[in-house]
Scaffold this motif. Structure first.
Motif, PDB file in Angstrom:
ATOM      1  N   GLY A  43      -9.178 -14.391  13.176  1.00  0.00           N
ATOM      2  CA  GLY A  43      -8.114 -14.491  14.177  1.00  0.00           C
ATOM      3  C   GLY A  43      -7.697 -13.122  14.677  1.00  0.00           C
ATOM      4  O   GLY A  43      -7.422 -12.931  15.865  1.00  0.00           O
ATOM      5  N   THR A  44      -7.654 -12.154  13.806  1.00  0.00           N
ATOM      6  CA  THR A  44      -7.290 -10.792  14.212  1.00  0.00           C
ATOM      7  C   THR A  44      -8.324 -10.209  15.161  1.00  0.00           C
ATOM      8  O   THR A  44      -7.982  -9.523  16.130  1.00  0.00           O
ATOM      9  CB  THR A  44      -7.154  -9.902  12.974  1.00  0.00           C
ATOM     10  OG1 THR A  44      -6.196 -10.471  12.092  1.00  0.00           O
ATOM     11  CG2 THR A  44      -6.723  -8.497  13.367  1.00  0.00           C
ATOM     12  N   LEU A  45      -9.598 -10.485  14.908  1.00  0.00           N
ATOM     13  CA  LEU A  45     -10.656  -9.982  15.785  1.00  0.00           C
ATOM     14  C   LEU A  45     -10.559 -10.597  17.179  1.00  0.00           C
ATOM     15  O   LEU A  45     -10.809  -9.922  18.184  1.00  0.00           O
ATOM     16  CB  LEU A  45     -12.025 -10.278  15.163  1.00  0.00           C
ATOM     17  CG  LEU A  45     -12.405  -9.446  13.938  1.00  0.00           C
ATOM     18  CD1 LEU A  45     -13.728  -9.948  13.351  1.00  0.00           C
ATOM     19  CD2 LEU A  45     -12.516  -7.982  14.312  1.00  0.00           C
ATOM     20  N   VAL A  46     -10.186 -11.875  17.262  1.00  0.00           N
ATOM     21  CA  VAL A  46     -10.035 -12.526  18.573  1.00  0.00           C
ATOM     22  C   VAL A  46      -8.885 -11.898  19.353  1.00  0.00           C
ATOM     23  O   VAL A  46      -8.988 -11.627  20.553  1.00  0.00           O
ATOM     24  CB  VAL A  46      -9.814 -14.048  18.391  1.00  0.00           C
ATOM     25  CG1 VAL A  46      -9.462 -14.698  19.735  1.00  0.00           C
ATOM     26  CG2 VAL A  46     -11.048 -14.699  17.821  1.00  0.00           C
ATOM     27  N   THR A  51     -16.551 -20.550  15.461  1.00  0.00           N
ATOM     28  CA  THR A  51     -17.868 -20.903  14.925  1.00  0.00           C
ATOM     29  C   THR A  51     -18.605 -19.657  14.491  1.00  0.00           C
ATOM     30  O   THR A  51     -18.315 -18.537  14.921  1.00  0.00           O
ATOM     31  CB  THR A  51     -18.679 -21.653  15.996  1.00  0.00           C
ATOM     32  OG1 THR A  51     -18.882 -20.783  17.091  1.00  0.00           O
ATOM     33  CG2 THR A  51     -17.926 -22.893  16.472  1.00  0.00           C
ATOM     34  N   GLU A  52     -19.590 -19.912  13.611  1.00  0.00           N
ATOM     35  CA  GLU A  52     -20.383 -18.780  13.127  1.00  0.00           C
ATOM     36  C   GLU A  52     -21.215 -18.160  14.249  1.00  0.00           C
ATOM     37  O   GLU A  52     -21.488 -16.969  14.250  1.00  0.00           O
ATOM     38  CB  GLU A  52     -21.311 -19.247  11.998  1.00  0.00           C
ATOM     39  CG  GLU A  52     -20.568 -19.667  10.741  1.00  0.00           C
ATOM     40  CD  GLU A  52     -21.533 -20.047   9.631  1.00  0.00           C
ATOM     41  OE1 GLU A  52     -22.756 -19.953   9.870  1.00  0.00           O
ATOM     42  OE2 GLU A  52     -21.061 -20.409   8.532  1.00  0.00           O
ATOM     43  N   GLN A  53     -21.600 -19.003  15.281  1.00  0.00           N
ATOM     44  CA  GLN A  53     -22.389 -18.467  16.384  1.00  0.00           C
ATOM     45  C   GLN A  53     -21.564 -17.510  17.250  1.00  0.00           C
ATOM     46  O   GLN A  53     -22.099 -16.578  17.861  1.00  0.00           O
ATOM     47  CB  GLN A  53     -22.922 -19.614  17.277  1.00  0.00           C
ATOM     48  CG  GLN A  53     -23.964 -20.499  16.613  1.00  0.00           C
ATOM     49  CD  GLN A  53     -23.333 -21.566  15.687  1.00  0.00           C
ATOM     50  OE1 GLN A  53     -22.113 -21.614  15.542  1.00  0.00           O
ATOM     51  NE2 GLN A  53     -24.192 -22.377  15.059  1.00  0.00           N
ATOM     52  N   ALA A  54     -20.233 -17.749  17.283  1.00  0.00           N
ATOM     53  CA  ALA A  54     -19.373 -16.894  18.129  1.00  0.00           C
ATOM     54  C   ALA A  54     -18.962 -15.620  17.422  1.00  0.00           C
ATOM     55  O   ALA A  54     -18.506 -14.669  18.063  1.00  0.00           O
ATOM     56  CB  ALA A  54     -18.123 -17.671  18.550  1.00  0.00           C
ATOM     57  N   TYR A  55     -19.133 -15.583  16.098  1.00  0.00           N
ATOM     58  CA  TYR A  55     -18.668 -14.414  15.341  1.00  0.00           C
ATOM     59  C   TYR A  55     -19.339 -13.108  15.796  1.00  0.00           C
ATOM     60  O   TYR A  55     -18.635 -12.103  16.014  1.00  0.00           O
ATOM     61  CB  TYR A  55     -18.905 -14.649  13.840  1.00  0.00           C
ATOM     62  CG  TYR A  55     -18.331 -13.562  12.972  1.00  0.00           C
ATOM     63  CD1 TYR A  55     -16.964 -13.518  12.697  1.00  0.00           C
ATOM     64  CD2 TYR A  55     -19.149 -12.581  12.427  1.00  0.00           C
ATOM     65  CE1 TYR A  55     -16.432 -12.506  11.904  1.00  0.00           C
ATOM     66  CE2 TYR A  55     -18.615 -11.564  11.638  1.00  0.00           C
ATOM     67  CZ  TYR A  55     -17.257 -11.544  11.375  1.00  0.00           C
ATOM     68  OH  TYR A  55     -16.727 -10.534  10.592  1.00  0.00           O
ATOM     69  N   PRO A  56     -20.677 -13.068  15.977  1.00  0.00           N
ATOM     70  CA  PRO A  56     -21.293 -11.815  16.463  1.00  0.00           C
ATOM     71  C   PRO A  56     -20.764 -11.383  17.830  1.00  0.00           C
ATOM     72  O   PRO A  56     -20.613 -10.184  18.103  1.00  0.00           O
ATOM     73  CB  PRO A  56     -22.785 -12.146  16.520  1.00  0.00           C
ATOM     74  CG  PRO A  56     -22.946 -13.280  15.572  1.00  0.00           C
ATOM     75  CD  PRO A  56     -21.684 -14.090  15.668  1.00  0.00           C
ATOM     76  N   SER A  57     -20.484 -12.392  18.686  1.00  0.00           N
ATOM     77  CA  SER A  57     -19.961 -12.048  20.021  1.00  0.00           C
ATOM     78  C   SER A  57     -18.582 -11.408  19.924  1.00  0.00           C
ATOM     79  O   SER A  57     -18.246 -10.471  20.669  1.00  0.00           O
ATOM     80  CB  SER A  57     -19.897 -13.299  20.904  1.00  0.00           C
ATOM     81  OG  SER A  57     -21.176 -13.850  21.091  1.00  0.00           O
TER      82      SER A  57
END
Length: 460
Positions: free
Chosen positions: A68-71, A2-8
């Protein structure tokens, strides 16, 4: 994602990289600050994972995109910081437990287990690798490596067992059943390094060391007992011989006097009275010094009390028992064995012997007080004399040593108090008799060095 999780996710990666940079900048010289930084970054990343709703203990097939790479990178960084924080706690425990050097092998083993666990967790929860198949394959490889490295692995596990059992620590002096003796200077996974008394470095594989019986001379301390066997010709009552041996041991400055040394009868025959002298030394380095001093004093006390050292039985059979006749005790013979009168000729010793007057003093008596000027030369015949300075023992004098030379030769007061530890018999040589001898040979002054100068050099 989600877009909300992207900054985290972005924050997770930033925290992970920043933690690595800080960890390297702090270096190994600041372990406490390094551990605090590891814990802070690990906790911050854990809180961020919760907000991002990412479970690091579950494999989620990542999308082939930047998200996906960032995760994946975030999970790897989190697992890496968890490993560093765990290792930091392990090392902190070793330091607080007060044995960081002795537990080095255990610490290395735990660090290896942590890294292996984290590696397998990353493979399973981040990349989805089937760990069961990997472990099965690695098990076959482990068997092959185990057979090839059997001796090395034996040394490694023996090192772990020795570390857990703690029969010794770095700096201890040990004695092995094969006769190897020395101080432990290093210990690692493969071997233990022992520095021997001959200043040679012995490197023993841990598997060899673990199979031997080991005596730790340094535990509870390096104070340990030495046994010396003595054979005396049987011309005196055994109790008299024991008393003389006790006097010799009490005379020794290089041994421990508390607990007191002992002399024990172990046998008697027509050829000899067999004894064992048992005394303690403060450490392995004092063994030779103490043994030499004890042997010298045993000879001196035997010589001054008419005791004869027994010859080997085979020699007695050849020579006949008539050679074992006890020697007579004379003033001249005592002066002949006095260490500080060896420069005198036989005639000069005969002059001193003729002028000598025998004196006896009870145990505890003060022979010469500190600051007093002696009026005669006192040559100790038997017993033990202690020299004290304000109640503190400085050294002990044996038969053949003497007192009063400083006063007679230099006109100076005595620097120490001379007290009889046991009953003391000595020969007294008056100042006029000594002066006549010095007048006939002035160089005798050099031979008559005050005993305290010799003994303080010896003990200092």
């Amino acid at each position: 994602m989600t877009e909300q999780a992207y900054p985290s996710i972005i924050l997770l990666n930033v925290l992970g990289v920043a933690g690595i940079v800080v960890w390297h900048l702090q270096g190994r010289t600041r372990p406490t600050e390094r551990l605090i930084a590891q814990i802070v970054f690990f906790l911050a990343m854990s809180v961020t994972l919760v907000f991002a709703k990412i479970n690091p203990f579950r494999f989620d097939a990542p999308h082939i995109d930047s998200d996906g790479t960032l995760v994946v990178s975030a999970k790897i960084l989190w697992w890496t910081h968890m490993a560093w924080a765990s290792i930091g706690f392990v090392r902190l425990y070793m330091v607080l437990d007060g044995r960081p050097r002795e537990a080095r092998l255990i610490q290395d083993l735990l660090v290896a287990v942590v890294y292996l666990g984290v590696f397998l967790s990353v493979m399973a929860f981040v990349f989805g690798v089937p760990i069961g198949t990997l472990l099965a394959t690695s098990g076959v490889v482990a068997i092959i490596l185990g057979l090839a490295l059997q001796n090395t692995l034996g040394d490694v596990f023996s090192g772990v067992a020795l570390t857990l059992g703690r029969p010794y620590v770095i700096g201890d002096w040990i004695l092995l059943s094969d006769g190897t003796e020395g101080r432990i200077v290093a210990s690692n996974w493969r071997s233990t390094h022992i520095l021997t008394a001959t200043h040679n470095l012995v490197v023993l594989p841990n598997s060899v060391l673990a199979k031997q019986s080991l005596t730790n001379v340094s535990k509870p301390d390096e104070n340990h007992q030495i046994t010396l066997s003595i054979s005396i010709a049987p011309h005196k009552r055994p109790k008299f011989v024991i008393d003389i041996m006790h006097e010799a041991l009490n005379n020794c400055n290089g041994i421990v006097h508390e607990p007191p040394p002992t002399a024990a009868l172990v046998g008697i025959s027509g050829a000899a009275i067999e004894l064992q002298l048992q005394f303690r030394v403060t450490g392995p380095a004092q063994r030779i010094i103490a043994r030499n001093e004890v042997i010298d004093l045993v000879y001196q006390h035997c010589n001054s009390n008419g005791l004869t050292l027994a010859k080997p039985v085979a020699m007695q059979i050849v020579e006949g028992l008539d050679t074992l006749e006890p020697r007579s005790i004379s003033t001249e013979r005592l002066l002949d064995s006095a260490p500080l009168l060896t420069g005198l000729t036989a005639e000069e010793r005969a002059i001193l012997a003729a002028a000598a007057i025998r004196r006896d003093m009870a145990a505890g008596s003060t022979i010469i007080a500190k600051g007093e000027k002696a009026k005669s030369l006192l040559v100790i015949r038997s017993g033990t004399v202690i020299l004290k300075d304000d109640g503190v023992e400085i050294t002990r004098l044996a038969p053949g040593d003497y007192l009063g030379a400083r006063s007679l030769l230099n006109g100076e007061a005595e620097l120490y108090e001379a007290e009889a530890l046991t009953r003391v018999t000595f020969f007294q040589i008056e100042q006029p008799d000594l002066e006549r001898l010095i007048a006939s040979r002035p160089s005798i002054v050099d031979d008559l060095t005050p005993p305290i100068e010799r003994t303080t050099e010896h003990t200092g």
